[in-house]
Write a protein that holds these residues in place. Structure first.
Motif, PDB file in Angstrom:
ATOM      1  N   ILE A  95      51.965  93.210  -7.977  1.00 29.27           N
ATOM      2  CA  ILE A  95      52.761  94.112  -8.805  1.00 29.27           C
ATOM      3  C   ILE A  95      53.146  93.270 -10.063  1.00 29.27           C
ATOM      4  CG2 ILE A  95      54.893  95.459  -9.312  1.00 29.27           C
ATOM      5  CD1 ILE A  95      54.485  95.810  -6.142  1.00 29.27           C
ATOM      6  N   GLU A  96      52.344  93.254 -11.002  1.00 27.16           N
ATOM      7  CA  GLU A  96      52.495  92.199 -12.037  1.00 27.16           C
ATOM      8  C   GLU A  96      53.937  92.564 -12.875  1.00 27.16           C
ATOM      9  OE1 GLU A  96      49.447  90.895 -14.281  1.00 27.16           O
ATOM     10  OE2 GLU A  96      48.376  90.300 -12.497  1.00 27.16           O
ATOM     11  N   ARG A 108      58.958  93.500  -4.132  1.00 25.74           N
ATOM     12  CA  ARG A 108      57.864  93.331  -4.628  1.00 25.74           C
ATOM     13  C   ARG A 108      56.797  92.747  -3.750  1.00 25.74           C
ATOM     14  NH1 ARG A 108      57.160  92.479 -10.337  1.00 25.74           N
ATOM     15  NH2 ARG A 108      59.620  92.308 -10.676  1.00 25.74           N
ATOM     16  N   MET A 109      57.170  92.125  -2.718  1.00 25.31           N
ATOM     17  CA  MET A 109      56.310  91.513  -1.840  1.00 25.31           C
ATOM     18  C   MET A 109      55.889  92.505  -0.756  1.00 25.31           C
ATOM     19  SD  MET A 109      57.919  87.798  -1.325  1.00 25.31           S
ATOM     20  CE  MET A 109      57.366  86.465  -2.609  1.00 25.31           C
ATOM     21  N   ILE A 110      56.537  93.651  -0.649  1.00 23.39           N
ATOM     22  CA  ILE A 110      56.234  94.450   0.545  1.00 23.39           C
ATOM     23  C   ILE A 110      54.948  95.083   0.474  1.00 23.39           C
ATOM     24  CG2 ILE A 110      56.861  96.532   1.775  1.00 23.39           C
ATOM     25  CD1 ILE A 110      59.896  96.118   0.580  1.00 23.39           C
ATOM     26  N   LYS A 111      54.273  95.536  -0.397  1.00 22.21           N
ATOM     27  CA  LYS A 111      53.026  95.934  -0.393  1.00 22.21           C
ATOM     28  C   LYS A 111      52.111  94.796  -0.111  1.00 22.21           C
ATOM     29  CE  LYS A 111      50.562  97.573  -4.234  1.00 22.21           C
ATOM     30  NZ  LYS A 111      49.925  98.674  -5.083  1.00 22.21           N
ATOM     31  N   PRO A 112      51.914  93.576  -0.846  1.00 22.92           N
ATOM     32  CA  PRO A 112      51.025  92.945  -0.433  1.00 22.92           C
ATOM     33  C   PRO A 112      51.077  92.288   0.784  1.00 22.92           C
ATOM     34  CG  PRO A 112      52.537  91.791  -2.094  1.00 22.92           C
ATOM     35  CD  PRO A 112      52.643  93.219  -2.172  1.00 22.92           C
ATOM     36  N   ALA A 153      52.121  86.310  -3.156  1.00 22.26           N
ATOM     37  CA  ALA A 153      52.603  87.115  -4.248  1.00 22.26           C
ATOM     38  C   ALA A 153      53.785  86.509  -4.679  1.00 22.26           C
ATOM     39  CB  ALA A 153      53.369  88.131  -3.410  1.00 22.26           C
ATOM     40  N   ALA A 154      54.574  85.467  -4.467  1.00 20.08           N
ATOM     41  CA  ALA A 154      55.292  84.697  -5.082  1.00 20.08           C
ATOM     42  C   ALA A 154      54.833  84.246  -6.340  1.00 20.08           C
ATOM     43  CB  ALA A 154      56.056  83.560  -4.389  1.00 20.08           C
ATOM     44  N   VAL A 155      53.745  83.301  -6.310  1.00 22.12           N
ATOM     45  CA  VAL A 155      52.953  82.819  -7.309  1.00 22.12           C
ATOM     46  C   VAL A 155      52.478  83.727  -8.603  1.00 22.12           C
ATOM     47  CG1 VAL A 155      50.804  81.413  -8.145  1.00 22.12           C
ATOM     48  CG2 VAL A 155      52.272  80.605  -6.174  1.00 22.12           C
ATOM     49  N   LYS A 156      52.147  84.764  -7.818  1.00 22.01           N
ATOM     50  CA  LYS A 156      51.415  86.023  -8.971  1.00 22.01           C
ATOM     51  C   LYS A 156      52.618  86.443  -9.829  1.00 22.01           C
ATOM     52  CE  LYS A 156      47.181  86.014  -8.242  1.00 22.01           C
ATOM     53  NZ  LYS A 156      46.217  85.807  -8.973  1.00 22.01           N
ATOM     54  N   HIS A 157      53.764  86.522  -9.200  1.00 22.61           N
ATOM     55  CA  HIS A 157      54.891  86.906 -10.073  1.00 22.61           C
ATOM     56  C   HIS A 157      55.503  85.769 -10.840  1.00 22.61           C
ATOM     57  CE1 HIS A 157      58.348  89.237 -10.970  1.00 22.61           C
ATOM     58  NE2 HIS A 157      59.308  88.154 -10.446  1.00 22.61           N
ATOM     59  N   LEU A 158      55.655  84.471 -10.113  1.00 19.59           N
ATOM     60  CA  LEU A 158      56.180  83.535 -11.246  1.00 19.59           C
ATOM     61  C   LEU A 158      55.349  82.816 -12.137  1.00 19.59           C
ATOM     62  CD1 LEU A 158      58.287  81.862  -8.226  1.00 19.59           C
ATOM     63  CD2 LEU A 158      59.155  83.306 -10.114  1.00 19.59           C
ATOM     64  N   SER A 159      54.038  82.752 -11.724  1.00 26.11           N
ATOM     65  CA  SER A 159      53.074  82.058 -12.659  1.00 26.11           C
ATOM     66  C   SER A 159      51.916  82.848 -12.988  1.00 26.11           C
ATOM     67  CB  SER A 159      52.737  80.875 -11.971  1.00 26.11           C
ATOM     68  OG  SER A 159      51.680  80.074 -12.513  1.00 26.11           O
TER      69      SER A 159
END
Lengths: 344, 344, 344, 344
Positions: A342-343, D278-282, A256-262
């Motif tokens: 969540i993009e 933002r990370m809760i759902k995944p 999720a972190a990578v999808k958000h930051l990158s």
């Protein structure tokens, strides 16, 4: 960047800080309260080079705000990247699977493993020809011979090949035989290797370092991209923590972190991430449910005889069972539009 | 090696484990209790290669007992090693100090720094010509030009030179100009580099990896020694932990650990180990009191202008102050025979 | 406090953030650059309570700047505190030593140990009457009986007594018998216990939690001080890291950190900090050289028979040897004015 | 238990070790190789109490093999436990969800939140009446008043109530109002509290400590069960690592580990586990896919106004969206028989 001054910092100290910032063409703003004074820096932080504001008199601490990576950042590239590896798309919503033995051990074993991998439904064959091992006395890989077996297995099965490169000299042969070049965890900050990989023209699978932060990992991707190679796929493979029950602690929140930051695709390695075959299936399911773009996992027809990492390899039957679940799960999520990410 | 079987492991499971062990020429012994069965393996574990006992049916866990390093081990080499670096002895009970800027920034700055380092009483000048940086946009070093300035500073001051090598291609120039070649934390498991360094004929300063265990570190030394280079000096430079106040957590207990497990000398880097100039003096004192064979620390005539790591550099005055304490402390400990290390 | 907005945050988002801040009576300042906007908050952050700025639209991240502890902070109390424990001063530049068995095992063993402790020159007798143990099946301590033996040992030797309290109910008896009440690592964030301890009127030895940051540790001290008890002594006892060779990683840099951030005294526990008797002497020397105000260490006349933590206990001979070194070292540092700590 | 002797250990050393073991009624077996000698101990290790074998001459290291927990262990209780909490079954293959605000802030807010929680389909209302906070100046909870609001919300919605207890004195009121009593991460090794909870007759939700190993966690459960309370549900809530991007690192592999080592149910807290809404759902999806028995998550109608942890709370809309996915995912996995857990 925000500079926190000591409570006892003088006017002169603050002036000196501001002068230093303005000298490199950046703008400084002061905020002053009863107990604290802080100086904000606006503009392109790289202008500061490594001028050590922290060593100026009166400076207590510095808090970095803007990211040091750009090409890998979603801010500068809002749309998700889909990497095409010899025709297989990674990052398009269809998770891919890379499977095979940890190390290429012999031609026969590899060809047999490749048939199993293919039958199970993975798109990639994995297998190390160059092995970075903690001890110099452990098996170090078959090198070019191993690469040739991988290429032969590709011929026979149609699987794409992903394999690791560990040295600059290895880039040429690996790039010749592989479809996707892997940088292992221990080399994530081997910057010389990253730069050369950035020039090799092949897509790269960049594993997270053993104790790399997500920011360092994205900076490692930046090294590769900065040399002109945009085709980087990240791979979460577990981080080093105090817990000893598992080999590493698989950090699925990194997806999720990578999808958000990158904007780069990210896959997950539940084999190295846990070190225990029993945990591969649950962590593979979890990775897919968390929105990973794929998996890389170890499969061996006879794990007990594997020359490397057998305990974290799936047998043929367990691999088929995992693949069955993965396929159902990812199809269901796609059909039901169950997007965990969540993009934005 | 001890193999712990599942409580529900069958006779056949145990037989299979024993057969696998005996097949490679090792001896197996069974211990059986009411709730647990364990199998001990006697003999040279390397015979097992990487046969994955852990993947055999009924095996719950494997506990490694013997060390995988030999050349670096005190068991096989009970006497402490003294490394001679261009006439300066490291490990003979007289702590040495290596000091200088993080990076070589210019000829003038380096020569000026070298005079300060010399005046303070250190034996080595440090300074990076090749800098491994997290971001590709940070200053990467002056490379060969920097090496030449280091050599010139040596001519002028008589100081020995220690500097880092980051790539295999860099070994030749670095070995030409430096007296002691440093392997940085990020390259501690760059095995290709370690092997080549093992052949270069120069003493090596091997920094501990960011999250390396002591065992992995000694195995990294083993890679170098196994290529024929016995002159390895270890350097504790802080490990990565959850604590964010310091840049790293300086693990001074590693000094005692290395002295017990290995015969190699060990020095300490309080600059990278803490990231804060204010902590360098206390940690330098502590390192000497703990029995370290020396220190490596950053000194910069104007830390605020340093292109790298200024916040963790000592000014000239603070460096002199630290050196004064270090000299008194180590002389006192020698005179009073205050040896912290319990050998054997 | 600094609030970092998303690059895509709108004017409205920023207005909402500012309104929220101003609503509680704080002042907000905006800094705007090409790629980033940040909002600084000036004033007493506690007014924000826990209003979750981070959940407002457009907010990317929040960086805390001011410390949440006040009473424990050097900012608000520049002069170092000296705690008087029944006549023994802690924090006055003369390191104190607390020694004894991990647990009080029997009257005879304790009295015998106390004589050894006294003879070696320590000022305090340590020994647990209430033991927090990982497993419910391990020895849990002699409780009040143990406290009485400690008091008896004090009578006989003149040593002061430090012992741990693990529950609110235990405070009364422990405060009755002990001179210094210890809060163990596992209870560092047992806030109910901290509050009650704050009311008990006795000096407190507050061990650092197993994975507590220095900031959390000082906040734990704040809980005690906030109830009216200013006599808090901190104790570094090792933190939990990935390294398995030592029981914990002794963070000696915490000594310098605490001396900078706080006015409270700090001592070091090399027994729990390493888990290995062989490391106690080097780490004790190092702690003193780093500027610690004292040591707490385990001593047992027959470590192999100790009911708890024998492997990390010193025998009588080794204890005498360590004390001999400690006394010489600290006297020398005092006489030579070798102060490692840079105040302010 | 396996005792590894030093290479230089003498016959007498080994005899002494064996004698010590046999003295407490255990059996010792020796294994001897060229370079190493090890002694295996068969039988009930608890007989050793804490006799410190490690302090005997010639002993290098001790490796524990058998688990110190029994009641919590799957070895001694092969069948998975289903805990019945006021009629809701946890651990029967149907994941449960516990949702609500971090803290009970007011009657109105809680009742409103409860309606949302109910509408979304969770079975439990969560909300803290007693809050363990790092700083003494943060909101500490409404205490008994908060408990009454929770009970009122239960009346109105039919939701079960789970809430935290932080002190022994709090057990009575919490047990009176709650259906499930939570032990928070900071109290996981507050052994006095665990013992009293073991006597309270209510099911317990035991959160993993901030840096607890899985073994320590199961030992904490053992403390509760050993007092007669078999109804323990474990909760993975993230562990402390070097990564700072997330509040904690959610260790989803703990689900598979607990399912293998223990028969107790385990749920997952993606709110504390990540600290980012933002990370809760995944992570919730991932937890369910990994085989968790449920989730506990923070929901707040206006996270920005929440008095605690707002940044990691879901809004009503996001909560409904997550619940929608969770329900579909868990139904699909049940229907398709996609069991990630490999029992035995």
């Amino acid at each position: 960047m925000v500079i926190i001054m000591n409570p006892e910092a003088t006017r002169e100290n603050i002036s000196e800080v501001i002068k230093t910032i303005e000298n490199v063409g950046l703008e400084a703003k002061i905020m002053e309260g009863a107990q604290q004074k802080i100086v904000g820096v606006i503009g392109d932080k790289t202008k500061l080079g490594s001028v050590a504001i922290g060593a100026l008199a009166g400076v207590d601490n510095i808090v970095s705000i803007s990211k040091s990576y750009k090409l890998a950042s979603r801010e500068f590239h809002p749309q998700s990247t889909v990497v095409d590896v010899a025709g297989v798309k990674i990052g398009d919503g269809n998770p891919v699977v890379m499977a095979g033995p940890c190390a290429v051990e012999s031609r026969e074993l590899l060809l047999e493993a490749a048939e199993i991998v293919k039958e199970g439904g993975a798109q990639f064959l994995r297998g190390g020809a160059y092995k970075p091992r903690t001890s110099p006395y452990s098996f170090q890989g078959l090198e070019v011979e191993g690469l040739k077996y991988l290429a032969e297995a590709r011929e026979k099965t149609g699987l794409k090949v992903v394999t690791e490169v560990t040295t600059v000299e290895g880039i040429k042969p690996v790039a010749e035989y592989a479809d996707l070049i892997q940088i292992g965890a221990r080399n994530m900050q081997n910057f010389g290797l990253l730069k050369e990989i950035g020039k090799c023209g092949k897509p790269v699978l960049l594993k997270r370092g053993l104790s790399a932060t997500i920011e360092e990992w994205l900076n490692a991707a930046e090294y590769i991209m900065n040399e002109g190679n945009p085709d980087v796929i990240l791979c979460e493979r577990g981080i080093r923590t105090y817990e000893t029950y598992t080999r590493n602690t698989l950090d699925l929140s990194a997806v999720a972190a990578v999808k958000h930051l990158s904007h780069l695709p990210i896959i997950v390695d539940p084999s190295h991430g846990t070190g225990k075959w029993r945990m591969i299936k649950p962590m593979a399911f979890a990775a897919i449910a968390a929105g990973a773009d794929g998996l890389i996992t170890e499969v061996h027809q006879n794990p007990a005889k594997a020359l490397s990492d057998g305990s974290q390899s799936l047998t043929k039957e367990r691999y088929f069972d995992m693949m069955n679940g993965i396929k159902k799960l990812s199809r269901f999520m796609r059909e039901e539009n169950l997007n965990p990410i969540i993009e934005g």
